[in-house]
Scaffold this active site. Sequence first.
Site, mmCIF file in Angstrom:
data_model
loop_
_atom_site.group_PDB
_atom_site.id
_atom_site.type_symbol
_atom_site.label_atom_id
_atom_site.label_comp_id
_atom_site.label_asym_id
_atom_site.label_seq_id
_atom_site.Cartn_x
_atom_site.Cartn_y
_atom_site.Cartn_z
ATOM 1 N N SER A 102 0.825 -1.213 0.000
ATOM 2 C CA SER A 102 0.000 0.000 0.000
ATOM 3 C C SER A 102 0.858 1.263 0.000
ATOM 4 C CB SER A 102 -0.891 0.029 1.240
ATOM 5 O OG SER A 102 -1.662 -1.135 1.326
ATOM 6 N N ARG A 149 -33.151 -12.109 0.729
ATOM 7 C CA ARG A 149 -31.685 -12.197 0.632
ATOM 8 C C ARG A 149 -31.235 -12.158 -0.824
ATOM 9 N NH1 ARG A 149 -31.156 -17.812 3.363
ATOM 10 N NH2 ARG A 149 -28.904 -17.591 3.234
ATOM 11 N N GLU A 184 -5.050 -4.076 -6.390
ATOM 12 C CA GLU A 184 -5.449 -2.778 -6.977
ATOM 13 C C GLU A 184 -5.849 -1.789 -5.888
ATOM 14 O OE1 GLU A 184 -5.046 -1.227 -9.717
ATOM 15 O OE2 GLU A 184 -3.998 -3.065 -10.186
HETATM 16 C C1 LIG Z 1 -4.125 -12.213 -5.745
HETATM 17 C C2 LIG Z 1 -3.198 -11.030 -5.694
HETATM 18 C C3 LIG Z 1 -2.574 -10.607 -6.854
HETATM 19 C C4 LIG Z 1 -1.672 -9.531 -6.817
HETATM 20 N N1 LIG Z 1 -1.029 -9.157 -7.970
HETATM 21 C C5 LIG Z 1 -0.100 -8.158 -7.909
HETATM 22 C C6 LIG Z 1 0.663 -7.794 -9.070
HETATM 23 O O1 LIG Z 1 0.499 -8.376 -10.154
HETATM 24 N N2 LIG Z 1 1.561 -6.780 -8.958
HETATM 25 C C7 LIG Z 1 1.757 -6.111 -7.786
HETATM 26 O O2 LIG Z 1 2.585 -5.208 -7.749
HETATM 27 N N3 LIG Z 1 1.059 -6.428 -6.669
HETATM 28 C C8 LIG Z 1 0.144 -7.440 -6.704
HETATM 29 N N4 LIG Z 1 -0.561 -7.780 -5.569
HETATM 30 C C9 LIG Z 1 -0.298 -7.067 -4.313
HETATM 31 C C10 LIG Z 1 -1.423 -6.145 -3.926
HETATM 32 O O3 LIG Z 1 -1.565 -5.098 -4.837
HETATM 33 C C11 LIG Z 1 -1.173 -5.634 -2.498
HETATM 34 O O4 LIG Z 1 -1.115 -6.762 -1.659
HETATM 35 C C12 LIG Z 1 -2.283 -4.700 -2.067
HETATM 36 O O5 LIG Z 1 -2.149 -3.460 -2.697
HETATM 37 C C13 LIG Z 1 -2.345 -4.489 -0.555
HETATM 38 O O6 LIG Z 1 -1.138 -3.982 -0.075
HETATM 39 P P1 LIG Z 1 -0.374 -4.682 1.142
HETATM 40 O O7 LIG Z 1 -0.205 -6.116 0.816
HETATM 41 O O8 LIG Z 1 0.816 -3.844 1.388
HETATM 42 O O9 LIG Z 1 -1.352 -4.591 2.354
HETATM 43 P P2 LIG Z 1 -1.087 -3.790 3.698
HETATM 44 O O10 LIG Z 1 -1.087 -2.346 3.385
HETATM 45 O O11 LIG Z 1 0.083 -4.340 4.415
HETATM 46 O O12 LIG Z 1 -2.400 -4.154 4.475
HETATM 47 C C14 LIG Z 1 -2.450 -4.896 5.708
HETATM 48 C C15 LIG Z 1 -3.638 -4.387 6.532
HETATM 49 O O13 LIG Z 1 -3.358 -3.089 7.001
HETATM 50 C C16 LIG Z 1 -4.390 -2.193 6.680
HETATM 51 N N5 LIG Z 1 -3.782 -0.889 6.424
HETATM 52 C C17 LIG Z 1 -2.646 -0.622 5.739
HETATM 53 N N6 LIG Z 1 -2.407 0.683 5.705
HETATM 54 C C18 LIG Z 1 -3.399 1.273 6.372
HETATM 55 C C19 LIG Z 1 -3.733 2.627 6.672
HETATM 56 N N7 LIG Z 1 -2.996 3.648 6.257
HETATM 57 N N8 LIG Z 1 -4.868 2.867 7.347
HETATM 58 C C20 LIG Z 1 -5.647 1.860 7.735
HETATM 59 N N9 LIG Z 1 -5.392 0.568 7.495
HETATM 60 C C21 LIG Z 1 -4.289 0.271 6.818
HETATM 61 C C22 LIG Z 1 -5.070 -2.802 5.458
HETATM 62 O O14 LIG Z 1 -6.427 -2.421 5.351
HETATM 63 C C23 LIG Z 1 -4.929 -4.293 5.744
HETATM 64 O O15 LIG Z 1 -5.980 -4.723 6.543
HETATM 65 C C24 LIG Z 1 -1.441 -8.847 -5.591
HETATM 66 C C25 LIG Z 1 -2.107 -9.267 -4.432
HETATM 67 C C26 LIG Z 1 -2.973 -10.353 -4.469
HETATM 68 C C27 LIG Z 1 -3.658 -10.798 -3.209
#
Ligand SMILES: Cc1cc2nc3c(=O)[nH]c(=O)nc-3n(C[C@H](O)[C@H](O)[C@H](O)COP(=O)(O)OP(=O)(O)OC[C@H]3O[C@@H](n4cnc5c(N)ncnc54)[C@H](O)[C@@H]3O)c2cc1C
Length: 687
Positions: free
Chosen positions: A148, A343, A434
């Site tokens: 993120s 539902r 996304e």
């Molecule tokens: C099936 C799949 C396919 C994917 N394909 C790709 C790809 O092709 N290329 C690519 O680059 N990425 C890919 N991804 C990665 C994906 O884009 C990221 O996992 C996603 O954007 C979420 O980011 P994160 O994993 O850092 O989650 P995190 O940000 O670590 O989230 C963990 C938790 O913390 C919470 N959180 C985080 N920040 C905050 C905040 N500021 N305020 C409140 N809550 C917060 C979130 O809501 C979540 O509950 C893929 C992921 C999946 C599951």
Amino acid sequence: MAQTSQNKKDLAQARTKTNFDITDMTNYLYGGPANVEQRRYIIDLIAREPIFNKDDWPWLNHTDAVKRGIAMSARLAEIKMEHELNDLDFATMVEAIDDTLPILLHNGAFIPVINSQGSDEQIEKWIPLAEKYQIIGCYAQTELGHGSNLSQLETTATFVQETDEWEINSTTFTAAKWWIGGLGAICTHAVVQAKLIIAGKDYGAHVFVVPIRSLDNHKPFPGIQVGDIGPKAYGGFNKMENGFARFNKYRIPRENMLMRFSKVSRDGVYTKPPHAKLSYGSMVLLRSVLIRQMALYLSRATTISTRYLTVRRQFNNPTKRNDADINPGLETQVINYPMVQNRLFPMIAQSYALFAAGSVMMEMYIGLMTGLSSGNIDTLAEVHATSSALKSYCTTIAAAGAEECRKLMGGHGYSYFTGLAHMFASIVPSNTYEGDNYVLTQQMARYLLKEVKTARITPYKVTPYSKYVLLALNRDSFTHSRCSVTRIEDWLNPDVQLAVFEHRCARLATELSDAVDAAGGMESTTWSDHNIECYRISHAHAQYVMVLWFIQSIRDARNPETEEERRASPEAIAILERLSNLHALHTIQTNLADFTEDAYFSPAQCQSLRSQVKTLVASIADQAVGLVDAFDHPDFLLASALGASDGDAYQRLWDKAQTEPLNRREVCDGYEEYIRPLLKKHGELKL
Ligand SMILES: Cc1cc2nc3c(=O)[nH]c(=O)nc-3n(C[C@H](O)[C@H](O)[C@H](O)COP(=O)(O)OP(=O)(O)OC[C@H]3O[C@@H](n4cnc5c(N)ncnc54)[C@H](O)[C@@H]3O)c2cc1C
């Protein structure tokens, strides 16, 4: 056998109750007969190819599934080229295949990112190669340690002036790229997000085209460690080899940085983009596509459950829709129970609303890109915020809806053969990729905070979909404003419905703005303290535009500008209006506290709302099967024993169970090893 023919009879009888033309309705949903024909043609192209047969999917392990995914990807690419299919047709092929394949990010992200962020020369260099699949690409942003938070990505691209190159480096273990679809096995190239460093100065994340594997033998280049991250939740995405990559001071030419907006010259001078958010175009595209995908997913889930619940019978309880007159002695069709209808039918309405939202969002994206190509960024912020809010909301309701459809089908709903299990596993990660659905809502909230400020200073500049913020300018009158409904039928007035949604959005946006101001403004406040409110306002806004766009699409269908555009008969429009009312009022009912906490609704209004929703739900009953038939999902696509178009649910479920490999033996594997010793532990037994 007698039961089987009753199943078919039940569904056929339900179809006879449809009082609108199904073809008309399908044309409305897909934007005219030509689109419907083309979609059918494309789905048929896929259905005819043995490689896309789904029969053995439940028994593939991860390794075999990935290999199948690779084979399917290659065939998909060939078909696209053989038939010279455009992006929309490609999306329909993907819909028909009904699985996430390694090649998808090539067309879904790699090409769009180069097209939107590459200079003309870069587009000319990379896109023809990508379109002929001479190179296969993926999109590598997320890392082991960060997703993120783009600003904290740890991969670096350091400019090496002597050789005119970038040195791509995974500076730490957690800098490894992770989750990247297509990276695990098939891609030759990746567009990589990395921090751009020149002479020790960090310019933040930028995009680079990075060769990953040799075009001669597909081996990873020296300096890159690459592989698959392993199986995923619920067995989903099992044909996609989501991958990892670590870069060890890996060199690529300077021209591989995408330079439409930001640029770096031969002598290392950095030019920043004219507008910080210009690179958002490809993100908006991906999110807009997702909204349409959610319409297709939820409409499939509701098709399956509506058909099955029409043929499923339990108990002999009288209902207002008893079919005892035509089927004396039979149990009650479960679709006749008001609890089941309550539902299911709002989700049918939601599916229709999602179709409308998908179309408008795509039009907004096209408008945005047309504007950007001539340097006009006026709509950028609004379109970006809207696509974020809708992505979060629509993927949330589609995933929840698919699971509700499973529960609606009782025990059989948990069988893989419903066609829902696989679909659910595919939908749920859309809540995360996304942009995480919770984090994403901060985009719309930030946007609305600016709109509230604009409303106070230059009200005429407020953008179209956030005009509601003007309602709260006069605090006194806004605080005392009340919902205008006096009679139950007032709820059916679209203008009343829109006023209700606008009131809630205006209140929530203003309250958020007040809270931020009270904490000293955006610079001083602890933003994360406001994130629960961000989620509320973002979803409230998404619900408002969904209701608005559904209403507008019906108005357009009723009053087309030309006769050729006439896509729906008066009968179809009448049922669409009922669906739109149900969608709007059920959404209000589900969020009732938001409309009562400032006394906008009175207790009497809450009661009359519930009563109106109940009446609307019941009024859909005779049309439900026709409404889901209109989604036009063929049996190949549904891949469902319970939801096939002929209604022969029990026979199909029975036949499917016979394909279970365990059933090939009379005595199970493991009998001699485990079961026999257990049974004989205390000696031979004769009974
Ligand atoms: C099936 C799949 C396919 C994917 N394909 C790709 C790809 O092709 N290329 C690519 O680059 N990425 C890919 N991804 C990665 C994906 O884009 C990221 O996992 C996603 O954007 C979420 O980011 P994160 O994993 O850092 O989650 P995190 O940000 O670590 O989230 C963990 C938790 O913390 C919470 N959180 C985080 N920040 C905050 C905040 N500021 N305020 C409140 N809550 C917060 C979130 O809501 C979540 O509950 C893929 C992921 C999946 C599951």
